[in-house]
Enzyme design. Structure first.
Site, PDB file in Angstrom:
ATOM      1  N   LYS A  92       6.158 -55.062 -51.845  1.00  0.00           N
ATOM      2  CA  LYS A  92       6.507 -56.026 -50.804  1.00  0.00           C
ATOM      3  C   LYS A  92       6.630 -57.446 -51.345  1.00  0.00           C
ATOM      4  CE  LYS A  92       4.949 -53.185 -46.999  1.00  0.00           C
ATOM      5  NZ  LYS A  92       4.477 -51.947 -47.666  1.00  0.00           N
TER       6      LYS A  92
HETATM    7  C1  LIG Z   1       4.803 -50.706 -47.324  1.00  0.00           C
HETATM    8  C2  LIG Z   1       4.544 -49.681 -48.336  1.00  0.00           C
HETATM    9  C3  LIG Z   1       5.229 -48.462 -48.317  1.00  0.00           C
HETATM   10  C4  LIG Z   1       6.204 -48.096 -47.227  1.00  0.00           C
HETATM   11  O1  LIG Z   1       7.371 -48.861 -47.285  1.00  0.00           O
HETATM   12  P1  LIG Z   1       8.385 -48.883 -46.026  1.00  0.00           P
HETATM   13  O2  LIG Z   1       9.409 -49.881 -46.394  1.00  0.00           O
HETATM   14  O3  LIG Z   1       7.558 -49.294 -44.849  1.00  0.00           O
HETATM   15  O4  LIG Z   1       8.918 -47.519 -45.876  1.00  0.00           O
HETATM   16  C5  LIG Z   1       4.999 -47.582 -49.357  1.00  0.00           C
HETATM   17  N1  LIG Z   1       4.121 -47.859 -50.337  1.00  0.00           N
HETATM   18  C6  LIG Z   1       3.441 -49.020 -50.387  1.00  0.00           C
HETATM   19  C7  LIG Z   1       2.480 -49.253 -51.490  1.00  0.00           C
HETATM   20  C8  LIG Z   1       3.635 -49.971 -49.393  1.00  0.00           C
HETATM   21  O5  LIG Z   1       2.949 -51.118 -49.443  1.00  0.00           O
END
Ligand SMILES: *Cc1c(COP(=O)(O)O)cnc(C)c1O
Length: 470
Positions: A119
């Site tokens: 993210k």
């Molecule tokens: C947010 C997150 C996900 C999921 O991603 P999406 O875009 O919501 O599908 C998977 N793995 C980690 C480590 C995350 O922080």
């Protein structure tokens, strides 16, 4: 480039308004009016300005891939500099390095940013964009969001130094890891507020949606969003699908550990733009609404269960709405009706011809329970002495399940490694007996003082808190 809402009635707006709005006024999500093609598959990076960590090559590439989405709203040189600044915080010169772990099996490591999850790639840029646009407009916003664990820390790191932003993040009490919680509660900037809610992630997400749908409250507080419903998050994630393919020098299948469907949607957009992607493995943990949808062409919500991969403990994948809008030939009214009915009846189905056109051969869904997650982590450690985090393990397990079923042996599969193993030390220890080390800049995280606020699962209580933070 103009943006339209997936529910069809909100007015068309430009990039900077989309950045600040998050959710559209009609409850829909913004998407660009058309999917641009990206043809410039070479060049660019060679002319990149340099910085001390060498991340400017990625930043420059990112700026040119995202350029069509921004149109003329930000000067290209300014935007390029914002990208260079955003990615200067990454610890790896490639930003998103591609690592081969076995023949035809790759990990795309997306966890080299400040808070150790993918993210950061979007939220570091979002922070720079907010600062730029708000300073230009002389405005201040209140970002409210829900986090299943990783968005909160990444958003705080992205906006803590923004002069014109306050941020409140709701997280489900006792459902995020200690590291995840501390990455939020140890940030002492006065504009940043982590709130533990007595409920699940979906409850937190519903509270945020309700605040946005309360137009009076929304306007009075200048609400803004950085959840993956914000278009800019998805846009920034399109980039690494291109850079991975460039490094690979071949087409590939991507396996994406999925919660809100944002990351995999970004891949689908890269494919619309011309990236040579052979398909997507949509990897879920025991919260497998998407797997069941791909099996039955019917979406039915179940209760959320807690797993070893908490950032994917989600039942309603909000970004799926953007794909649904495409499946409805961009008919906003039809999409709105489908989603309102889904909310009421807990069920959504797609006609077989629509399903075959959009899903078959493009998406394959697989689930991976906690036991398989641990087994995959252990297997990778035994074969390559590498520690992987539980979310990455879900993606890798799904990728392996798809070989021989959806894809032949010899197909290159890139699994997105979405978090650093040190973010989930308990699961890593259970699987491998090893304790992953936090990178140096977080080495004292577990002994930093915390600031904790707890609220009930109540819209009134949360709204009162938000108003008090401004
Ligand atoms: C947010 C997150 C996900 C999921 O991603 P999406 O875009 O919501 O599908 C998977 N793995 C980690 C480590 C995350 O922080």
């Amino acid at each position: 480039m103009r943006y339209i809402s997936t529910r069809g009635t909100a007015p068309e707006i430009g990039f900077c308004d989309v950045l600040l709005a998050g959710l559209a006024r009609d409850g829909g999500l913004y998407v660009p009016q058309t999917w641009p093609k990206f043809n410039e598959l070479s060049g660019g990076a060679a002319h990149a300005p340099t910085n001390s960590r060498g991340t400017a090559g990625y930043a420059h590439r990112a700026a040119s891939i995202m350029a069509p989405f921004i149109g003329d709203e930000i000067d290209p040189i300014v935007f390029q500099q914002l990208c260079v600044n955003a990615y200067s915080t990454f610890r790896h010169p490639d930003v998103a390095p591609l690592v081969e772990i076995a023949p035809d099996e790759y990990l795309l490591e997306l966890f080299h940013g400040p808070t150790l999850a993918f993210k950061d790639i979007a939220l570091q840029l979002v922070g720079k964009l907010f600062d730029h646009v708000l300073a230009q407009r002389n405005e201040r916003v209140m970002i409210v969001g829900a986090t299943s664990g990783d968005t909160g820390g990444a958003a705080f790191d992205g906006v803590a130094s923004c002069r014109n932003v306050d941020i409140v993040m709701l997280y489900p009490n006792n459902r995020v890891s200690d590291v995840q919680r501390r990455q939020m509660t140890t940030v002492m900037s006065p504009n940043v507020h982590a709130v533990s809610v007595d409920g699940t992630f979906d409850d937190c997400q519903d509270l945020v949606k309700a605040m946005f749908n309360d137009q009076k409250f929304r306007d009075a507080n200048q609400l803004s969003a950085v959840n993956s419903i914000n278009w800019v998050r998805v846009m920034a994630q399109v980039v690494y699908y291109f850079t991975a393919l460039e490094k690979l020098g071949d087409s590939a299948v991507f396996s994406v550990p999925t919660g809100n469907f944002g990351n995999v949607l970004a891949g689908w957009i890269a494919k619309q733009m011309g990236a040579s992607i052979d398909g997507f493995v949509v990897a879920s943990n025991t919260n497998d609404i998407l797997t069941r949808f791909f099996e039955s062409q019917q979406m039915t919500a179940n209760d959320v269960v807690a797993t070893l991969s908490p950032s994917m403990d989600i039942q309603v994948s909000s970004n799926f709405e953007r794909l649904l809008f495409e499946m409805n030939n961009r008919d906003g009214a039809a999409t709105a009706k489908q989603l309102v009915d889904f909310r009421k009846a807990g069920e959504l189905s797609v006609a077989p011809n629509v399903y075959n056109k959009w899903i078959t051969g493009v998406f394959a869904g697989y689930r991976c329970d906690d036991e398989q997650t641990l087994a995959t982590m252990k297997d990778v450690y035994q074969k390559s002495a590498m520690l992987i985090d539980p979310h990455t393990a879900v993606g890798l397990s799904a990728a392996r399940q798809s070989v021989g079923v959806n894809y032949p042996k010899g197909q290159s599969i890139v699994t997105l490694a979405t978090a650093h193993p040190a973010k989930f030390p308990d699961a890593v220890r259970r699987a491998t007996g090893q304790t992953p080390k936090l990178p140096e800049h977080l080495a004292d995280l577990m002994s930093r003082p915390e600031r904790i606020v707890s609220l009930p699962n109540s819209l009134k209580a949360v709204q009162a808190f938000v108003t008090g933070c401004r």
